[in-house]
Design a protein around this motif. Sequence first.
Motif, PDB file in Angstrom:
ATOM      1  N   SER A  64       0.847  -1.190   0.000  1.00 33.30           N
ATOM      2  CA  SER A  64       0.000   0.000   0.000  1.00 33.30           C
ATOM      3  C   SER A  64       0.884   1.242   0.000  1.00 33.30           C
ATOM      4  O   SER A  64       1.988   1.227   0.551  1.00 33.30           O
ATOM      5  CB  SER A  64      -0.910   0.017   1.232  1.00 33.30           C
ATOM      6  N   THR A  65       0.385   2.298  -0.606  1.00 34.57           N
ATOM      7  CA  THR A  65       1.156   3.549  -0.687  1.00 34.57           C
ATOM      8  C   THR A  65       0.313   4.734  -0.222  1.00 34.57           C
ATOM      9  O   THR A  65      -0.929   4.694  -0.274  1.00 34.57           O
ATOM     10  CB  THR A  65       1.642   3.800  -2.125  1.00 34.57           C
ATOM     11  N   GLN A  66       0.999   5.775   0.228  1.00 38.15           N
ATOM     12  CA  GLN A  66       0.365   7.027   0.642  1.00 38.15           C
ATOM     13  C   GLN A  66       1.200   8.188   0.111  1.00 38.15           C
ATOM     14  O   GLN A  66       2.439   8.141   0.126  1.00 38.15           O
ATOM     15  CB  GLN A  66       0.309   7.111   2.168  1.00 38.15           C
ATOM     16  N   ARG A  68       1.398  12.428   0.600  1.00 41.94           N
ATOM     17  CA  ARG A  68       0.921  13.630   1.277  1.00 41.94           C
ATOM     18  C   ARG A  68       2.059  14.656   1.335  1.00 41.94           C
ATOM     19  O   ARG A  68       3.236  14.282   1.455  1.00 41.94           O
ATOM     20  CB  ARG A  68       0.491  13.333   2.712  1.00 41.94           C
ATOM     21  N   SER A  72       5.941  10.708  -0.145  1.00 40.37           N
ATOM     22  CA  SER A  72       5.271   9.410  -0.359  1.00 40.37           C
ATOM     23  C   SER A  72       5.839   8.371   0.601  1.00 40.37           C
ATOM     24  O   SER A  72       6.977   8.491   1.074  1.00 40.37           O
ATOM     25  CB  SER A  72       5.438   8.940  -1.805  1.00 40.37           C
ATOM     26  N   ALA A 140       0.293   8.045   8.468  1.00 41.27           N
ATOM     27  CA  ALA A 140       0.330   7.233   7.241  1.00 41.27           C
ATOM     28  C   ALA A 140       0.640   5.779   7.536  1.00 41.27           C
ATOM     29  O   ALA A 140       0.088   4.875   6.892  1.00 41.27           O
ATOM     30  CB  ALA A 140       1.364   7.810   6.268  1.00 41.27           C
ATOM     31  N   LEU A 144      -1.569   2.692   6.308  1.00 43.76           N
ATOM     32  CA  LEU A 144      -1.003   1.670   5.434  1.00 43.76           C
ATOM     33  C   LEU A 144      -1.103   0.277   6.074  1.00 43.76           C
ATOM     34  O   LEU A 144      -1.387  -0.707   5.380  1.00 43.76           O
ATOM     35  CB  LEU A 144       0.458   1.992   5.115  1.00 43.76           C
TER      36      LEU A 144
END
Length: 204
Positions: A64-66, A68, A72, A140, A144
């Motif tokens: 999974s990635t985020q 903001r 990243s 995050a 995730l």
Amino acid sequence: MTRGAFRILVVALLALALFLGWRAWDGWQRSYDPQTVVAASLQGLQEQNVLVPFTARYVAVVTSTQSRLGLSAKKTLIMPGTVRYEVDLAKLEPSDLDWDAATKSLTVTLPPLRLAGPEIDIDAISEFRDGAILLTLTDAEAVLDAANRKAAQAELIKQARGATPMRLAEGAARNAIEQSFAMPLRAAGIDATVTARFAGAPAG
């Protein structure tokens, strides 16, 4: 006692012995009636409640990635888990058993196979992370982690529902049920063919 009376007594005793022997043989035959044996086998299976004919271990690898604040982060989860394949024996009913006296064959229709789990092997979980700044400054990492856990469990079930493991599990279940009915029939001296099938599966 005269010889004639003695002969009459002997004949009467022989007739009584034959009658009692016939009654005993008839009672024995009735006690080993195929449908009686099948009904007893069904009751025994129902009391077991659940049959687990097959278990398998799978490994899910999800990422999974985020993104903001121009940053990243990425986390990869490797999660092993075990899935049990079960048959709810409590759902077996007499109407699911079809005894054909002419061919001495029994067909057992089983409820659909169900999956239990996955049981996660916590000690074998591995994680890889990238993007330490975003993971440290925001929530995050928690986001995730939650996404990965959900995706990993879904992936384990997806693997468990694959064609090959389902075929193996169904085959093991059919074999176990067939033996559960065939062995008591064989022990009762009844040479019968037992076939188990799942509801909705084509006959034959």
